[in-house]
Design an enzyme around this catalytic site. Structure first.
Site, PDB file in Angstrom:
ATOM      1  NE  ARG A 101      -3.289   2.521   2.547  1.00 34.33           N
ATOM      2  CZ  ARG A 101      -3.373   3.329   3.590  1.00 34.33           C
ATOM      3  NH1 ARG A 101      -2.975   2.913   4.778  1.00 34.33           N
ATOM      4  NH2 ARG A 101      -3.870   4.529   3.478  1.00 34.33           N
ATOM      5  CG  HIS A 146      -1.349   8.851   3.354  1.00 37.74           C
ATOM      6  ND1 HIS A 146      -1.450   7.492   3.543  1.00 37.74           N
ATOM      7  CD2 HIS A 146      -1.007   9.361   4.567  1.00 37.74           C
ATOM      8  CE1 HIS A 146      -1.171   7.192   4.812  1.00 37.74           C
ATOM      9  NE2 HIS A 146      -0.899   8.315   5.456  1.00 37.74           N
ATOM     10  CG  ASN A 190      -4.370   7.354   5.328  1.00 35.97           C
ATOM     11  OD1 ASN A 190      -4.481   6.172   5.630  1.00 35.97           O
ATOM     12  ND2 ASN A 190      -3.783   8.243   6.132  1.00 35.97           N
ATOM     13  CD  GLU A 191      -5.178   7.244   9.906  1.00 40.65           C
ATOM     14  OE1 GLU A 191      -4.791   8.322  10.394  1.00 40.65           O
ATOM     15  OE2 GLU A 191      -4.838   6.140  10.358  1.00 40.65           O
ATOM     16  CG  ASN A 331      -5.398   3.094   8.512  1.00 44.42           C
ATOM     17  OD1 ASN A 331      -5.418   2.130   7.730  1.00 44.42           O
ATOM     18  ND2 ASN A 331      -4.902   4.276   8.172  1.00 44.42           N
ATOM     19  CE1 TYR A 333      -2.403   3.063  12.640  1.00 45.62           C
ATOM     20  CE2 TYR A 333      -0.377   2.222  13.590  1.00 45.62           C
ATOM     21  CZ  TYR A 333      -1.062   2.741  12.510  1.00 45.62           C
ATOM     22  OH  TYR A 333      -0.426   2.923  11.307  1.00 45.62           O
ATOM     23  CD  GLU A 399      -1.796   3.561   8.128  1.00 44.03           C
ATOM     24  OE1 GLU A 399      -1.505   3.932   9.290  1.00 44.03           O
ATOM     25  OE2 GLU A 399      -1.964   4.340   7.186  1.00 44.03           O
ATOM     26  CD1 TRP A 441       3.071   3.101  10.344  1.00 45.98           C
ATOM     27  CD2 TRP A 441       2.148   3.304   8.304  1.00 45.98           C
ATOM     28  NE1 TRP A 441       3.518   4.268   9.799  1.00 45.98           N
ATOM     29  CE2 TRP A 441       2.967   4.418   8.542  1.00 45.98           C
ATOM     30  CE3 TRP A 441       1.479   3.204   7.078  1.00 45.98           C
ATOM     31  CZ2 TRP A 441       3.138   5.436   7.613  1.00 45.98           C
ATOM     32  CZ3 TRP A 441       1.628   4.213   6.163  1.00 45.98           C
ATOM     33  CH2 TRP A 441       2.462   5.318   6.429  1.00 45.98           C
TER      34      TRP A 441
HETATM   35  C1  NOJ Z   1      -1.827   6.588  10.341  1.00 41.68           C
HETATM   36  C2  NOJ Z   1      -1.346   7.316   9.128  1.00 41.68           C
HETATM   37  O1  NOJ Z   1      -2.081   6.923   8.001  1.00 41.68           O
HETATM   38  C3  NOJ Z   1       0.132   7.176   8.888  1.00 41.68           C
HETATM   39  O2  NOJ Z   1       0.484   8.151   7.963  1.00 41.68           O
HETATM   40  C4  NOJ Z   1       0.877   7.318  10.202  1.00 41.68           C
HETATM   41  O3  NOJ Z   1       2.252   7.386  10.031  1.00 41.68           O
HETATM   42  C5  NOJ Z   1       0.504   6.141  11.071  1.00 41.68           C
HETATM   43  N1  NOJ Z   1      -0.917   6.175  11.334  1.00 41.68           N
HETATM   44  C6  NOJ Z   1       1.223   6.102  12.419  1.00 41.68           C
HETATM   45  O4  NOJ Z   1       0.878   7.215  13.173  1.00 41.68           O
END
Ligand code: NOJ
Length: 492
Positions: A101, A146, A190-191, A331, A333, A399, A441
């Site tokens: 990606r 992005h 993205n996000e 994404n 985390y 991610e 990621w």
């Molecule tokens: C989400 C983002 O899409 C990416 O650009 C970023 O580096 C990572 N999270 C980690 O924070």
């Protein structure tokens, strides 16, 4: 021995059996054709900020201005992937990745943001990258946006100006035309939560707006959602018949765990403001979640606004937006604890509108990134929430990853993080979630936005002090190779 005694004897002995014969570790096998990949983004890895006719984007401006990024670091060179993409592809190949990606830098191919400024050399870079990937049997997954908006479009208002929609459509058309015969998986944005909150509300990301946190984020999202729908329709009508690809969007979500059992409404509201803001229009009914509509209308009225600060879609727009995604990119985390918190009515802000308070459990291990706590079970909850709330779509984890400061090659903690999140993703698949792939990621340590090079997420180390930007595999890269070879892992 009378046979009637046998069950009793077995019952007595069974607890000891596991000590004599250690229980077999079960194997978490993933579905056939499951996709295992890694991700990066143009500004974070490419460098070559002004090479071969590339135009200036908002992150070039923001970093060069100074004062916004740790140590005033920039992405001018970053990992130099613009020149080292062949080496990067070899790293991917040596791990056995099925997909990569990456994102396209809008200002590299359209230096002033408009189609009139088309830059063939910039496009050639992406053709070469895609050829290199497909030539090595790696599926390219391209993100159109992005976060690196061409500066001239920012000067015209960026995502606050409705005209961005047709500029984005022109840009996407060129990408589909030039790369679409080989790129079959696309992400529009993205996000968007970060685009519209961190960049237009909080001011931590470029262009750094923080003066209108109660209006700009909503206006940004309104245009962004329409731009997504427009590009999905463009592909659907014009390119899908010949290219047979898929277009989705990547949304980021933290799991929101109710801090108190009787406060699930606060956690639901928090999920609506983070994920539902974009997912509800696209996957449910073309409109914002009801809790957002109600909250922002109530606050706006109390604050004396003539109408809600949350813009409204017409019914035509709702019909146009609903159903515009071929899969659900997510994404994920980390997790938050959420409780109700009545904010003061004077606070005009996207955050205050939610009337929630977010905290962490002090026992959760924390990564180098202050926002990132390791809470693996949040992954299973997020995936099931998407299954139940958004009609059981195909989900691609676009991610997931963890940071440290040192970028050490011995990154056992990273293996532990990925392994535990992947185990929870496996359980989510058993629960009925249609997860089609997982993307770590990141392929490389890279430019972590306002944190510069101080936080490292890569499964490969990059030496940023060396002009040649040499890469070295970390332990996690070897661990991924095994995971992919076996299409799964042993339960720990
Ligand atoms: C989400 C983002 O899409 C990416 O650009 C970023 O580096 C990572 N999270 C980690 O924070």
């Amino acid at each position: 021995m009378p046979s009637a005694r046998l069950p009793l004897l077995l019952a007595l002995l069974l607890p000891f059996a596991s000590t004599c014969f250690p229980k077999q570790r079960r194997f978490q096998k993933f579905p056939e054709n499951f996709l295992w990949g890694t991700a990066t983004a143009s500004y974070q890895v490419e460098g070559a900020w002004n090479a071969d006719g590339k135009g200036v984007n908002v992150w070039d401006t923001f970093t060069h201005e100074g004062g916004h990024v740790v140590n005033n670091e920039t992405g001018d060179v970053a990992c130099d992937s613009y020149h080292k993409y062949k080496e990067d592809v070899q790293l991917m190949k040596s791990i056995g990745l099925s997909h990569y990606r990456f994102s396209i830098s809008w200002s590299r191919i359209l230096p002033d943001g408009t189609a009139a400024s088309y830059n063939e050399k910039g496009m050639q870079y992406y053709r070469d990258l895609v050829d290199e990937l497909t030539g090595n049997n790696i599926i390219p997954l391209a993100t159109l946006y992005h976060w690196d908006l061409p500066q001239p479009l920012q000067d015209a208002g960026g995502w606050l100006n409705e005209s961005i929609i047709s500029y984005f459509e022109d840009y996407a058309r060129i990408c589909f035309q030039e790369l679409g015969s080989k790129v079959k998986l696309w992400l529009t944005h993205n996000e968007p939560f970060e685009t519209c909150w961190s960049a237009y509300g909080l001011g931590e990301d470029a262009p750094g707006y923080s003066d209108h946190p109660g209006t700009y984020p909503y206006q940004c999202a309104h245009n962004l959602i329409k731009s997504h729908a427009t590009v999905w329709h463009l592909y659907n009508i014009r390119y899908r018949p010949s290219h047979h690809g898929k277009v989705g969007i990547t949304l980021n979500v933290e799991w929101k765990e109710p801090k108190y059992a009787n406060q699930t409404a606060a956690a639901d509201r928090s999920l609506d403001f983070m994920l539902g803001w974009f997912a509800n229009p696209i996957y449910v009914n073309g409109n914002y979640p009801q809790s957002m509509i109600d909250q922002v209308a109530m606050k706006s009225a109390a604050q004396g606004f003539k109408e809600s600060r949350l813009p409204t879609f017409t019914s035509d727009e709702m019909n146009y937006i609903r159903g515009t995604s071929d899969f659900f990119g997510v994404n994920h985390y980390t997790t938050r604890l959420v409780e109700h918190h009545q904010n003061s009515p004077e606070l005009v802000s996207f955050v205050a509108d939610q009337d929630t308070l977010e905290t962490f459990d002090p026992t959760w291990p924390r990564a180098a990134s202050l926002w990132l706590y390791e809470v693996p079970w949040g992954m299973r909850k997020v995936l099931n929430y998407i299954r139940v709330t958004y009609g059981n779509p195909d989900i691609l984890v676009t991610e997931n990853g963890v940071s440290d400061h040192s970028g050490s090659l011995n990154d056992q903690f990273r293996i532990q993080y990925h392994s535990s999140y992947i185990a929870n993703m496996h359980q989510a698949i058993q629960d009925g979630c249609k997860v089609i792939g997982y993307t770590a990621w990141s392929l490389l340590d890279n430019f972590e936005w306002a944190l510069g090079y101080s936080e490292k997420f890569g499964i490969h180390q990059v030496n940023f002090m060396d002009p040649a930007r040499p890469r070295k595999a970390k332990m996690s890269a070897g661990w991924f190779r095994e995971l992919i070879k076996n299409n799964g892992q042993a339960e720990s």
